[in-house]
Design a protein around this motif. Structure first.
Motif, PDB file in Angstrom:
ATOM      1  N   TYR A 117      67.060 -14.366  48.413  1.00 22.33           N
ATOM      2  CA  TYR A 117      67.583 -14.819  49.698  1.00 22.33           C
ATOM      3  C   TYR A 117      67.433 -13.778  50.814  1.00 22.33           C
ATOM      4  O   TYR A 117      67.714 -14.072  51.970  1.00 22.33           O
ATOM      5  CB  TYR A 117      69.068 -15.182  49.559  1.00 22.33           C
ATOM      6  CG  TYR A 117      69.308 -16.485  48.845  1.00 22.33           C
ATOM      7  CD1 TYR A 117      69.651 -17.639  49.537  1.00 22.33           C
ATOM      8  CD2 TYR A 117      69.192 -16.573  47.460  1.00 22.33           C
ATOM      9  CE1 TYR A 117      69.876 -18.848  48.887  1.00 22.33           C
ATOM     10  CE2 TYR A 117      69.413 -17.770  46.792  1.00 22.33           C
ATOM     11  CZ  TYR A 117      69.757 -18.895  47.505  1.00 22.33           C
ATOM     12  OH  TYR A 117      69.972 -20.083  46.848  1.00 22.33           O
ATOM     13  N   ALA A 118      66.992 -12.573  50.472  1.00 20.11           N
ATOM     14  CA  ALA A 118      66.929 -11.489  51.465  1.00 20.11           C
ATOM     15  C   ALA A 118      65.951 -11.809  52.580  1.00 20.11           C
ATOM     16  O   ALA A 118      64.929 -12.469  52.381  1.00 20.11           O
ATOM     17  CB  ALA A 118      66.547 -10.183  50.773  1.00 20.11           C
ATOM     18  N   GLU A 119      66.274 -11.322  53.766  1.00 21.64           N
ATOM     19  CA  GLU A 119      65.397 -11.509  54.916  1.00 21.64           C
ATOM     20  C   GLU A 119      65.510 -10.313  55.850  1.00 21.64           C
ATOM     21  O   GLU A 119      66.406  -9.480  55.724  1.00 21.64           O
ATOM     22  CB  GLU A 119      65.745 -12.795  55.657  1.00 21.64           C
ATOM     23  CG  GLU A 119      67.182 -12.867  56.145  1.00 21.64           C
ATOM     24  CD  GLU A 119      67.503 -14.228  56.765  1.00 21.64           C
ATOM     25  OE1 GLU A 119      67.578 -14.283  58.011  1.00 21.64           O
ATOM     26  OE2 GLU A 119      67.662 -15.207  56.016  1.00 21.64           O
ATOM     27  N   LYS A 120      64.576 -10.257  56.780  1.00 23.54           N
ATOM     28  CA  LYS A 120      64.589  -9.184  57.770  1.00 23.54           C
ATOM     29  C   LYS A 120      65.691  -9.439  58.800  1.00 23.54           C
ATOM     30  O   LYS A 120      66.172 -10.548  58.960  1.00 23.54           O
ATOM     31  CB  LYS A 120      63.238  -9.107  58.499  1.00 23.54           C
ATOM     32  CG  LYS A 120      62.041  -8.840  57.611  1.00 23.54           C
ATOM     33  CD  LYS A 120      61.968  -7.385  57.214  1.00 23.54           C
ATOM     34  CE  LYS A 120      60.653  -7.085  56.503  1.00 23.54           C
ATOM     35  NZ  LYS A 120      60.586  -5.671  56.064  1.00 23.54           N
ATOM     36  N   ILE A 121      66.073  -8.383  59.499  1.00 23.56           N
ATOM     37  CA  ILE A 121      66.946  -8.497  60.664  1.00 23.56           C
ATOM     38  C   ILE A 121      66.242  -7.825  61.844  1.00 23.56           C
ATOM     39  O   ILE A 121      65.962  -6.630  61.770  1.00 23.56           O
ATOM     40  CB  ILE A 121      68.321  -7.833  60.421  1.00 23.56           C
ATOM     41  CG1 ILE A 121      69.065  -8.561  59.289  1.00 23.56           C
ATOM     42  CG2 ILE A 121      69.160  -7.840  61.695  1.00 23.56           C
ATOM     43  CD1 ILE A 121      70.401  -7.951  58.950  1.00 23.56           C
ATOM     44  N   GLY A 180      65.899 -12.058  61.920  1.00 24.20           N
ATOM     45  CA  GLY A 180      65.290 -13.025  61.034  1.00 24.20           C
ATOM     46  C   GLY A 180      65.945 -14.374  61.238  1.00 24.20           C
ATOM     47  O   GLY A 180      66.699 -14.587  62.195  1.00 24.20           O
ATOM     48  N   GLU A 181      65.680 -15.288  60.331  1.00 22.32           N
ATOM     49  CA  GLU A 181      66.169 -16.666  60.480  1.00 22.32           C
ATOM     50  C   GLU A 181      67.682 -16.739  60.657  1.00 22.32           C
ATOM     51  O   GLU A 181      68.186 -17.377  61.592  1.00 22.32           O
ATOM     52  CB  GLU A 181      65.760 -17.482  59.253  1.00 22.32           C
ATOM     53  CG  GLU A 181      66.287 -18.912  59.253  1.00 22.32           C
ATOM     54  CD  GLU A 181      66.074 -19.631  57.938  1.00 22.32           C
ATOM     55  OE1 GLU A 181      66.379 -20.836  57.873  1.00 22.32           O
ATOM     56  OE2 GLU A 181      65.619 -18.991  56.968  1.00 22.32           O
ATOM     57  N   GLU A 212      69.740  -8.188  53.172  1.00 19.41           N
ATOM     58  CA  GLU A 212      68.692  -7.766  54.106  1.00 19.41           C
ATOM     59  C   GLU A 212      67.591  -7.023  53.351  1.00 19.41           C
ATOM     60  O   GLU A 212      67.868  -6.193  52.478  1.00 19.41           O
ATOM     61  CB  GLU A 212      69.270  -6.834  55.166  1.00 19.41           C
ATOM     62  CG  GLU A 212      68.214  -6.300  56.134  1.00 19.41           C
ATOM     63  CD  GLU A 212      68.635  -5.042  56.881  1.00 19.41           C
ATOM     64  OE1 GLU A 212      67.902  -4.629  57.800  1.00 19.41           O
ATOM     65  OE2 GLU A 212      69.681  -4.458  56.525  1.00 19.41           O
ATOM     66  N   GLU A 213      66.336  -7.309  53.692  1.00 18.30           N
ATOM     67  CA  GLU A 213      65.200  -6.568  53.136  1.00 18.30           C
ATOM     68  C   GLU A 213      64.588  -5.707  54.224  1.00 18.30           C
ATOM     69  O   GLU A 213      64.337  -6.177  55.333  1.00 18.30           O
ATOM     70  CB  GLU A 213      64.149  -7.535  52.589  1.00 18.30           C
ATOM     71  CG  GLU A 213      63.031  -6.856  51.797  1.00 18.30           C
ATOM     72  CD  GLU A 213      61.937  -6.248  52.673  1.00 18.30           C
ATOM     73  OE1 GLU A 213      61.421  -5.162  52.338  1.00 18.30           O
ATOM     74  OE2 GLU A 213      61.601  -6.868  53.698  1.00 18.30           O
TER      75      GLU A 213
END
Length: 258
Positions: free
Chosen positions: A64-68, A70-71, A94-95
């Motif tokens: 589930y990780a995403e950039k910040i 991000g979505e 967060e990734e």
């Protein structure tokens, strides 16, 4: 997460105890809907729970990780601006540069990202016969403090305690920190899902500087509202002036990084 700055005498705080599902898009849609509902009821500061867009678990964090930015954080920015509120975005996995973090993003009334706080103290627990969980298996700790200015004064903790630590420590820690610091303390938990691999305690709570529980949730999805009176905070600090009695000749709290 500390809030400080120009003071409003009273304001409404809302804690969103979200029922987190395995569908990220559904979590985001319902979270933003509840933020709008809270703002419509007069909340000026709204807080989401820890890990609000993902199930809480080491096997879920990488998925589930995403950039910040991000979505997820884009949607939080948009709803904060739409509602003209301060929005404490709970936390999301967060990734960044190959590492994963448990990160809280905070947005101002104009949608600006005010601060990004990566959890410093990861949650590792091993209570034989009850619970074993290690955030450190997949997450890295943050390496800096995070503060931002608002017109309010309170401590806010998005958290996801469990059925072992929840009944033992959840309210106790909040009331202790409120009295220690003579400040309002608020905690936002996910709603309880008894079928989840990690079952959250729930009971999102607001505590006064006197250590009284001002408002608290049950275990289901709901919004907890509390009208925060900073005049009461000032009165308590005058009645028991612990800050003027600190012995800075004997001890100090030191930040080792700026």
């Amino acid at each position: 997460m500390a809030l400080a700055g120009r003071v409003m005498a009273t304001f409404r705080l809302a804690l969103i105890q979200l029922q987190v599902s395995s569908v990220k898009s559904d979590n985001l849609t319902r979270a933003c809907g509840l933020v709008r509902e809270a703002a419509a009821q007069g909340a000026k500061i709204v807080c989401l729970p820890e890990c609000f867009n993902s199930p809480y678990g080491t096997n879920y964090f990488p998925q589930y990780a995403e950039k910040i930015p991000g979505e997820s954080t884009q949607k939080l920015s948009e709803v904060a601006k739409e509602c003209s509120i301060y929005l404490i975005g709970g936390s999301i996995p967060e990734e960044d540069a190959g590492k994963l973090y448990n990160t809280c993003a905070v947005f101002g009334p104009d949608g600006t990202l005010l601060v990004k706080h990566r959890k410093l103290h990861l949650f590792d627990v091993d209570v034989p016969g009850k619970i074993t969980f290690q955030e450190s298996k997949t997450l890295s700790p943050g390496d800096s403090f995070s503060t931002f200015d608002t017109r309010c004064q309170l401590l806010v903790y998005p958290g996801a305690f469990n059925l072992t630590t929840g009944p033992a420590h959840w309210e106790l820690l909040q009331r202790g920190r409120a009295v220690d610091n003579q400040v309002y303390v608020a905690t936002a938990s996910p709603a309880r899902d008894d079928k989840a691999s990690y079952v959250a305690w729930g009971h999102s709570t607001v505590v006064t500087p006197w250590g009284e529980v001002l408002a608290t949730a049950g275990t289901e999805e709901m919004i907890v509202y509390s009208d925060i009176d900073l005049k009461k905070l000032a009165e308590i600090r005058q009645q028991i002036p612990i800050f003027s009695q600190k012995r800075l000749d004997l001890y100090a709290v030191e930040a080792k990084k700026p």
